[in-house]
Design a protein around this motif. Structure first.
Motif, PDB file in Angstrom:
ATOM      1  N   LYS A 139      74.543 110.040  38.102  1.00  0.00           N
ATOM      2  CA  LYS A 139      74.484 108.589  37.873  1.00  0.00           C
ATOM      3  C   LYS A 139      73.805 107.890  39.039  1.00  0.00           C
ATOM      4  O   LYS A 139      72.993 106.991  38.846  1.00  0.00           O
ATOM      5  CB  LYS A 139      75.880 108.037  37.646  1.00  0.00           C
ATOM      6  CG  LYS A 139      75.884 106.575  37.291  1.00  0.00           C
ATOM      7  CD  LYS A 139      77.168 106.204  36.625  1.00  0.00           C
ATOM      8  CE  LYS A 139      77.208 104.747  36.242  1.00  0.00           C
ATOM      9  NZ  LYS A 139      76.411 104.432  35.084  1.00  0.00           N
ATOM     10  N   PHE A 140      74.136 108.303  40.260  1.00  0.00           N
ATOM     11  CA  PHE A 140      73.521 107.694  41.438  1.00  0.00           C
ATOM     12  C   PHE A 140      72.023 107.979  41.497  1.00  0.00           C
ATOM     13  O   PHE A 140      71.214 107.066  41.653  1.00  0.00           O
ATOM     14  CB  PHE A 140      74.199 108.197  42.714  1.00  0.00           C
ATOM     15  CG  PHE A 140      73.507 107.756  43.966  1.00  0.00           C
ATOM     16  CD1 PHE A 140      73.647 106.463  44.423  1.00  0.00           C
ATOM     17  CD2 PHE A 140      72.705 108.635  44.681  1.00  0.00           C
ATOM     18  CE1 PHE A 140      72.998 106.040  45.578  1.00  0.00           C
ATOM     19  CE2 PHE A 140      72.059 108.235  45.830  1.00  0.00           C
ATOM     20  CZ  PHE A 140      72.196 106.932  46.282  1.00  0.00           C
ATOM     21  N   LEU A 141      71.644 109.257  41.377  1.00  0.00           N
ATOM     22  CA  LEU A 141      70.232 109.629  41.502  1.00  0.00           C
ATOM     23  C   LEU A 141      69.375 109.034  40.399  1.00  0.00           C
ATOM     24  O   LEU A 141      68.295 108.487  40.672  1.00  0.00           O
ATOM     25  CB  LEU A 141      70.086 111.150  41.501  1.00  0.00           C
ATOM     26  CG  LEU A 141      70.552 111.887  42.740  1.00  0.00           C
ATOM     27  CD1 LEU A 141      70.415 113.386  42.547  1.00  0.00           C
ATOM     28  CD2 LEU A 141      69.774 111.443  43.961  1.00  0.00           C
ATOM     29  N   PHE A 142      69.844 109.133  39.151  1.00  0.00           N
ATOM     30  CA  PHE A 142      69.040 108.613  38.049  1.00  0.00           C
ATOM     31  C   PHE A 142      69.021 107.091  38.039  1.00  0.00           C
ATOM     32  O   PHE A 142      68.033 106.486  37.652  1.00  0.00           O
ATOM     33  CB  PHE A 142      69.514 109.191  36.720  1.00  0.00           C
ATOM     34  CG  PHE A 142      69.261 110.660  36.620  1.00  0.00           C
ATOM     35  CD1 PHE A 142      67.974 111.161  36.659  1.00  0.00           C
ATOM     36  CD2 PHE A 142      70.313 111.556  36.536  1.00  0.00           C
ATOM     37  CE1 PHE A 142      67.731 112.527  36.601  1.00  0.00           C
ATOM     38  CE2 PHE A 142      70.087 112.919  36.472  1.00  0.00           C
ATOM     39  CZ  PHE A 142      68.787 113.401  36.507  1.00  0.00           C
ATOM     40  N   GLY A 143      70.098 106.458  38.493  1.00  0.00           N
ATOM     41  CA  GLY A 143      70.103 105.002  38.649  1.00  0.00           C
ATOM     42  C   GLY A 143      69.114 104.574  39.718  1.00  0.00           C
ATOM     43  O   GLY A 143      68.411 103.565  39.567  1.00  0.00           O
ATOM     44  N   PHE A 157      71.433 106.514  31.402  1.00  0.00           N
ATOM     45  CA  PHE A 157      71.933 107.282  30.265  1.00  0.00           C
ATOM     46  C   PHE A 157      73.128 106.541  29.680  1.00  0.00           C
ATOM     47  O   PHE A 157      74.040 106.168  30.401  1.00  0.00           O
ATOM     48  CB  PHE A 157      72.354 108.684  30.700  1.00  0.00           C
ATOM     49  CG  PHE A 157      71.216 109.536  31.169  1.00  0.00           C
ATOM     50  CD1 PHE A 157      70.380 110.143  30.255  1.00  0.00           C
ATOM     51  CD2 PHE A 157      70.979 109.727  32.513  1.00  0.00           C
ATOM     52  CE1 PHE A 157      69.331 110.941  30.673  1.00  0.00           C
ATOM     53  CE2 PHE A 157      69.930 110.526  32.950  1.00  0.00           C
ATOM     54  CZ  PHE A 157      69.108 111.121  32.023  1.00  0.00           C
ATOM     55  N   GLU A 158      73.122 106.339  28.373  1.00  0.00           N
ATOM     56  CA  GLU A 158      74.202 105.614  27.713  1.00  0.00           C
ATOM     57  C   GLU A 158      74.938 106.518  26.736  1.00  0.00           C
ATOM     58  O   GLU A 158      74.376 107.464  26.206  1.00  0.00           O
ATOM     59  CB  GLU A 158      73.632 104.409  26.958  1.00  0.00           C
ATOM     60  CG  GLU A 158      72.934 103.389  27.837  1.00  0.00           C
ATOM     61  CD  GLU A 158      73.875 102.713  28.812  1.00  0.00           C
ATOM     62  OE1 GLU A 158      75.052 102.489  28.458  1.00  0.00           O
ATOM     63  OE2 GLU A 158      73.440 102.414  29.931  1.00  0.00           O
ATOM     64  N   ILE A 185      76.806 111.420  24.946  1.00  0.00           N
ATOM     65  CA  ILE A 185      75.781 112.452  25.147  1.00  0.00           C
ATOM     66  C   ILE A 185      74.970 112.156  26.406  1.00  0.00           C
ATOM     67  O   ILE A 185      74.678 113.071  27.193  1.00  0.00           O
ATOM     68  CB  ILE A 185      74.854 112.551  23.918  1.00  0.00           C
ATOM     69  CG1 ILE A 185      75.655 112.906  22.666  1.00  0.00           C
ATOM     70  CG2 ILE A 185      73.734 113.544  24.148  1.00  0.00           C
ATOM     71  CD1 ILE A 185      76.353 114.241  22.741  1.00  0.00           C
ATOM     72  N   GLY A 186      74.627 110.900  26.621  1.00  0.00           N
ATOM     73  CA  GLY A 186      73.888 110.526  27.824  1.00  0.00           C
ATOM     74  C   GLY A 186      74.669 110.805  29.088  1.00  0.00           C
ATOM     75  O   GLY A 186      74.123 111.283  30.088  1.00  0.00           O
ATOM     76  N   THR A 187      75.970 110.524  29.048  1.00  0.00           N
ATOM     77  CA  THR A 187      76.833 110.808  30.188  1.00  0.00           C
ATOM     78  C   THR A 187      76.895 112.305  30.451  1.00  0.00           C
ATOM     79  O   THR A 187      76.838 112.750  31.598  1.00  0.00           O
ATOM     80  CB  THR A 187      78.248 110.253  29.939  1.00  0.00           C
ATOM     81  OG1 THR A 187      78.151 108.859  29.686  1.00  0.00           O
ATOM     82  CG2 THR A 187      79.150 110.489  31.129  1.00  0.00           C
TER      83      THR A 187
END
Length: 81
Positions: A44-48, A54-55, A58-60
């Motif tokens: 979450k940190f890196l992709f943010g 990702f929502e 499945i995204g999580t």
């Protein structure tokens, strides 16, 4: 309470998938959960930071798996030294 349970199931699943991809086997239930949960935070940190989001469930899971794979890779580099 249900959110925590879902979070732990996603963490365990992500850790198991990362173990299958990186090592060829899982690490055990507790270790998979820890790797998956830490991988979820890392993902979450890196992709943010990169501007990706990702929502949904499945995204999580995708974010957690990718973060867990990165985490396992970093740990394997440290262990080789």
């Amino acid at each position: 309470m249900m959110n925590l349970l879902i979070f732990l199931v996603i963490g365990a699943t992500a850790g198991w998938i990362a173990g299958q991809l990186m090592k060829g086997g899982g690490y055990g239930l507790i270790s998979n959960m820890v790797i998956g949960v830490l991988g979820a935070f890392l993902g979450k940190f890196l992709f943010g930071y990169l501007g990706f989001s990702f929502e949904g469930l499945i995204g999580t899971l995708i974010s957690a798996v990718l973060g867990a794979v990165i985490l396992v890779f970093i740990v394997s580099l440290i262990k080789k030294r």
